[in-house]
Design a protein around this motif. Structure first.
Motif, PDB file in Angstrom:
ATOM      1  N   MET A  62      24.719  33.087  29.253  1.00 28.56           N
ATOM      2  CA  MET A  62      25.524  32.771  28.078  1.00 28.56           C
ATOM      3  C   MET A  62      26.834  33.537  28.184  1.00 28.56           C
ATOM      4  SD  MET A  62      24.516  33.274  24.025  1.00 28.56           S
ATOM      5  CE  MET A  62      23.135  32.137  24.106  1.00 28.56           C
ATOM      6  N   ASP A  63      27.920  32.882  27.847  1.00 30.30           N
ATOM      7  CA  ASP A  63      29.240  33.515  27.959  1.00 30.30           C
ATOM      8  C   ASP A  63      29.491  34.382  26.729  1.00 30.30           C
ATOM      9  OD1 ASP A  63      31.818  34.240  28.541  1.00 30.30           O
ATOM     10  OD2 ASP A  63      32.525  32.213  28.976  1.00 30.30           O
ATOM     11  N   ILE A  64      28.893  35.574  26.742  1.00 26.79           N
ATOM     12  CA  ILE A  64      29.011  36.486  25.600  1.00 26.79           C
ATOM     13  C   ILE A  64      30.462  36.931  25.365  1.00 26.79           C
ATOM     14  CG2 ILE A  64      28.300  38.718  24.662  1.00 26.79           C
ATOM     15  CD1 ILE A  64      26.097  36.622  24.559  1.00 26.79           C
ATOM     16  N   PRO A  65      31.244  37.281  26.390  1.00 27.56           N
ATOM     17  CA  PRO A  65      32.644  37.644  26.115  1.00 27.56           C
ATOM     18  C   PRO A  65      33.421  36.537  25.412  1.00 27.56           C
ATOM     19  CG  PRO A  65      32.016  38.394  28.291  1.00 27.56           C
ATOM     20  CD  PRO A  65      30.890  37.534  27.806  1.00 27.56           C
ATOM     21  N   HIS A 116      34.587  33.342  30.536  1.00 29.23           N
ATOM     22  CA  HIS A 116      35.744  34.079  30.057  1.00 29.23           C
ATOM     23  C   HIS A 116      35.842  35.432  30.795  1.00 29.23           C
ATOM     24  CE1 HIS A 116      38.787  35.231  27.128  1.00 29.23           C
ATOM     25  NE2 HIS A 116      38.208  36.410  27.071  1.00 29.23           N
ATOM     26  N   PRO A 117      37.045  35.823  31.238  1.00 30.97           N
ATOM     27  CA  PRO A 117      38.357  35.334  30.859  1.00 30.97           C
ATOM     28  C   PRO A 117      38.981  34.323  31.814  1.00 30.97           C
ATOM     29  CG  PRO A 117      38.618  37.414  31.977  1.00 30.97           C
ATOM     30  CD  PRO A 117      37.134  37.127  31.946  1.00 30.97           C
ATOM     31  N   LEU A 118      38.213  33.769  32.767  1.00 27.17           N
ATOM     32  CA  LEU A 118      38.781  32.795  33.697  1.00 27.17           C
ATOM     33  C   LEU A 118      38.869  31.413  33.061  1.00 27.17           C
ATOM     34  CD1 LEU A 118      37.081  33.939  37.024  1.00 27.17           C
ATOM     35  CD2 LEU A 118      39.325  34.537  36.119  1.00 27.17           C
ATOM     36  N   ASN A 119      37.801  30.976  32.406  1.00 28.51           N
ATOM     37  CA  ASN A 119      37.797  29.746  31.612  1.00 28.51           C
ATOM     38  C   ASN A 119      38.048  28.504  32.467  1.00 28.51           C
ATOM     39  OD1 ASN A 119      37.320  31.225  29.126  1.00 28.51           O
ATOM     40  ND2 ASN A 119      39.412  31.972  29.350  1.00 28.51           N
ATOM     41  N   GLU A 120      38.731  27.499  31.912  1.00 31.65           N
ATOM     42  CA  GLU A 120      38.907  26.230  32.608  1.00 31.65           C
ATOM     43  C   GLU A 120      40.049  26.334  33.619  1.00 31.65           C
ATOM     44  OE1 GLU A 120      38.771  26.508  29.301  1.00 31.65           O
ATOM     45  OE2 GLU A 120      36.881  25.526  28.767  1.00 31.65           O
ATOM     46  N   LEU A 121      39.726  26.067  34.879  1.00 33.70           N
ATOM     47  CA  LEU A 121      40.726  26.100  35.937  1.00 33.70           C
ATOM     48  C   LEU A 121      41.189  24.673  36.230  1.00 33.70           C
ATOM     49  CD1 LEU A 121      39.113  28.758  38.316  1.00 33.70           C
ATOM     50  CD2 LEU A 121      40.606  29.082  36.340  1.00 33.70           C
ATOM     51  N   SER A 122      42.452  24.538  36.562  1.00 34.33           N
ATOM     52  CA  SER A 122      43.071  23.214  36.589  1.00 34.33           C
ATOM     53  C   SER A 122      42.743  22.403  37.827  1.00 34.33           C
ATOM     54  CB  SER A 122      44.598  23.360  36.467  1.00 34.33           C
ATOM     55  OG  SER A 122      45.089  24.198  37.509  1.00 34.33           O
ATOM     56  N   ASP A 123      42.472  23.065  38.959  1.00 33.12           N
ATOM     57  CA  ASP A 123      42.236  22.304  40.179  1.00 33.12           C
ATOM     58  C   ASP A 123      41.459  23.166  41.166  1.00 33.12           C
ATOM     59  OD1 ASP A 123      44.161  23.990  41.675  1.00 33.12           O
ATOM     60  OD2 ASP A 123      45.655  22.933  40.485  1.00 33.12           O
ATOM     61  N   SER A 152      32.286  21.751  38.424  1.00 34.52           N
ATOM     62  CA  SER A 152      31.473  22.973  38.451  1.00 34.52           C
ATOM     63  C   SER A 152      31.572  23.702  37.125  1.00 34.52           C
ATOM     64  CB  SER A 152      31.933  23.929  39.558  1.00 34.52           C
ATOM     65  OG  SER A 152      31.523  23.504  40.824  1.00 34.52           O
ATOM     66  N   TYR A 153      30.435  24.273  36.724  1.00 33.92           N
ATOM     67  CA  TYR A 153      30.367  25.211  35.598  1.00 33.92           C
ATOM     68  C   TYR A 153      29.725  26.475  36.141  1.00 33.92           C
ATOM     69  CZ  TYR A 153      31.506  21.251  32.645  1.00 33.92           C
ATOM     70  OH  TYR A 153      32.149  20.178  32.070  1.00 33.92           O
ATOM     71  N   ILE A 154      30.461  27.575  36.089  1.00 34.28           N
ATOM     72  CA  ILE A 154      30.027  28.821  36.705  1.00 34.28           C
ATOM     73  C   ILE A 154      29.990  29.917  35.647  1.00 34.28           C
ATOM     74  CG2 ILE A 154      30.555  30.561  38.456  1.00 34.28           C
ATOM     75  CD1 ILE A 154      32.015  28.380  40.034  1.00 34.28           C
ATOM     76  N   PHE A 155      28.805  30.502  35.468  1.00 36.37           N
ATOM     77  CA  PHE A 155      28.629  31.628  34.555  1.00 36.37           C
ATOM     78  C   PHE A 155      28.511  32.903  35.374  1.00 36.37           C
ATOM     79  CE2 PHE A 155      27.428  27.983  32.171  1.00 36.37           C
ATOM     80  CZ  PHE A 155      27.541  28.278  30.820  1.00 36.37           C
ATOM     81  N   VAL A 156      29.356  33.867  35.070  1.00 38.13           N
ATOM     82  CA  VAL A 156      29.290  35.196  35.685  1.00 38.13           C
ATOM     83  C   VAL A 156      29.109  36.198  34.554  1.00 38.13           C
ATOM     84  CG1 VAL A 156      30.453  36.904  37.118  1.00 38.13           C
ATOM     85  CG2 VAL A 156      30.807  34.461  37.566  1.00 38.13           C
ATOM     86  N   ASP A 157      28.085  37.026  34.651  1.00 40.30           N
ATOM     87  CA  ASP A 157      27.794  37.968  33.570  1.00 40.30           C
ATOM     88  C   ASP A 157      28.659  39.215  33.732  1.00 40.30           C
ATOM     89  OD1 ASP A 157      26.710  39.480  31.507  1.00 40.30           O
ATOM     90  OD2 ASP A 157      24.681  38.743  31.867  1.00 40.30           O
ATOM     91  N   PHE A 158      29.920  39.088  33.315  1.00 38.35           N
ATOM     92  CA  PHE A 158      30.857  40.198  33.447  1.00 38.35           C
ATOM     93  C   PHE A 158      30.450  41.381  32.565  1.00 38.35           C
ATOM     94  CE2 PHE A 158      33.824  36.640  34.644  1.00 38.35           C
ATOM     95  CZ  PHE A 158      33.992  37.026  35.961  1.00 38.35           C
ATOM     96  N   LEU A 159      29.841  41.107  31.423  1.00 38.80           N
ATOM     97  CA  LEU A 159      29.389  42.208  30.568  1.00 38.80           C
ATOM     98  C   LEU A 159      28.308  43.025  31.261  1.00 38.80           C
ATOM     99  CD1 LEU A 159      29.387  43.767  27.917  1.00 38.80           C
ATOM    100  CD2 LEU A 159      27.897  42.006  26.943  1.00 38.80           C
ATOM    101  N   ASP A 160      27.432  42.372  32.002  1.00 35.81           N
ATOM    102  CA  ASP A 160      26.404  43.108  32.737  1.00 35.81           C
ATOM    103  C   ASP A 160      27.027  43.933  33.857  1.00 35.81           C
ATOM    104  OD1 ASP A 160      23.477  43.592  33.130  1.00 35.81           O
ATOM    105  OD2 ASP A 160      23.959  42.817  35.128  1.00 35.81           O
TER     106      ASP A 160
END
Length: 373
Positions: free
Chosen positions: A335-338, A62-69, A148-156
């Motif tokens: 973990m997607d804390i946002p 989040h806030p990108l979430n599921e992308l369509s293509d 793909s599942y991509i976690f980016v720690d935006f809070l960090d």
């Protein structure tokens, strides 16, 4: 990915993999990820078409979430990342592969390092160096990424620019360390028997904790959980939690600063209707992950400093484990804390935009030459 297994607590057995194929898969992911950073931005669409299937499913924190293509991932992720960090480099600390439900999977964990020159998702650029945590699970098909599942720690990243929009973390907010053994990038053949042992150790730990699901936190339950954890974790176990939770040391540190507060906040944890997207082992390393796999009702306090909201929460989380012959020694937990907080009614990115919407940028030169200083 297919959902051939029953969602919930279906822990599938380790699937042996041809080691030459496994190494080739990991090298393929390394090459694709590097291509995303090296390709001229004007040629990004061509690079993505060469690397992703046209109907690839791409899921990002989040806030990108599921992308369509696949095209959208360039527009929404790769180009903004490179615009924010023009000199970006990718540091990989863990690279592991395996088979899960008959599909080739690769898990990666590390940092994007570079100079934060331009705002990203409203996070204000500092002009200084940042290290952006990433974790990924990729499914390969015929040499291209199918999912793909991509976690980016935006809070960090917010923390690194000097902004902290939630309660103080119970653990220590530090840069995640690479594996103590410095062998996390696995590009040599691994014994399938050792990989099988590693995954069995993770499942044993999961099963031990399953018996406590649905129970309210009491002194007796805390004693039981700590005794169970001590069976599986090394005495000097390091647990690297996402920003908002922090890093802990040893079983007591883990349970005091994450495990017990989590159990108190989510006493009915364990309600699941989705399967893992990755569940592999590669030598002494294992990687698991779910995108809404772990679900619970937020009825208790003390997790992320939030009062109970009574809301149903779906959690996006991965686990990267390093084991020795007997115990789990280290555990990195993106973990997607946002996204969790958004479900609780807290918009971290909205808070950030509210604080910085009237802040004008000042270059270092103008700041040094400002009058009245």
């Amino acid at each position: 990915m297919t959902q051939e297994d029953t969602p919930g607590k279906a822990y599938l057995q380790y699937q042996p993999i041809d080691q030459a194929q496994n190494i080739a898969n990991k090298e393929c992911i390394l090459a694709i990820m590097q291509q995303m950073l090296n390709t001229p931005l004007a040629e990004m669409d061509d690079a993505i078409r060469a690397s992703y299937h046209a109907d690839a499913s791409v899921n990002i924190s989040h806030p990108l979430n599921e992308l369509s293509d696949a095209h959208t991932i360039g527009k929404q992720f790769w180009q903004p990342l490179r615009h924010a960090l023009p000199d970006v480099e990718r540091r990989t600390d863990i690279l592991a592969g395996g088979l899960y439900r008959g599909a080739f999977l690769v898990g990666c964990l590390g940092h994007y390092v570079g100079t934060f020159q331009n705002d990203w998702l409203g996070i204000p650029a500092t002009g200084g160096v940042v290290a952006v945590r990433y974790a990924e699970g990729h499914m390969l098909h015929e040499g291209k990424i199918a999912e793909s599942y991509i976690f980016v720690d935006f809070l960090d990243l917010m923390r690194q620019v000097g902004y902290w929009p939630i309660a103080p973390s119970l653990g220590s907010e530090i840069q995640w360390l690479s594996p103590m053994t410095h062998d996390g990038v696995i590009l040599t053949p691994q014994d399938n028997a050792i990989s099988q042992r590693t995954l069995a150790r993770i499942f044993s730990m999961w099963h031990g904790l399953d018996i406590h699901e649905g129970a309210e936190l009491t002194n007796e339950l805390m004693d039981m959980i700590e005794a169970e954890d001590a069976r599986h974790f090394h005495p000097d176990f390091l647990w690297y939690g996402a920003a908002g939770i922090g890093t802990t040391r040893g079983v007591k540190g883990f349970d005091d600063y994450h495990g017990h507060p989590f159990v108190k906040a989510f006493p009915d944890r364990g309600s699941r209707d989705k399967a893992h997207f990755i569940q592999i082992a590669d030598g002494n390393y294992a990687v698991t992950g779910g995108w809404g796999y772990l679900q619970a009702t937020h009825t208790g306090s003390d997790f992320l400093g939030m009062p109970p909201t009574g809301r149903h929460i779906e959690m996006r989380v991965m686990d990267f484990y390093r084991c020795d012959e007997v115990t789990i020694c280290e555990n990195w937990v993106p973990m997607d804390i946002p996204h969790i907080l958004m479900q609780m009614g807290v918009d971290l990115f909205g808070r950030m935009r509210h604080q910085f919407r009237q802040s004008g940028k000042l270059s270092i030169r103008n700041w040094l030459l400002r009058s009245g200083g």
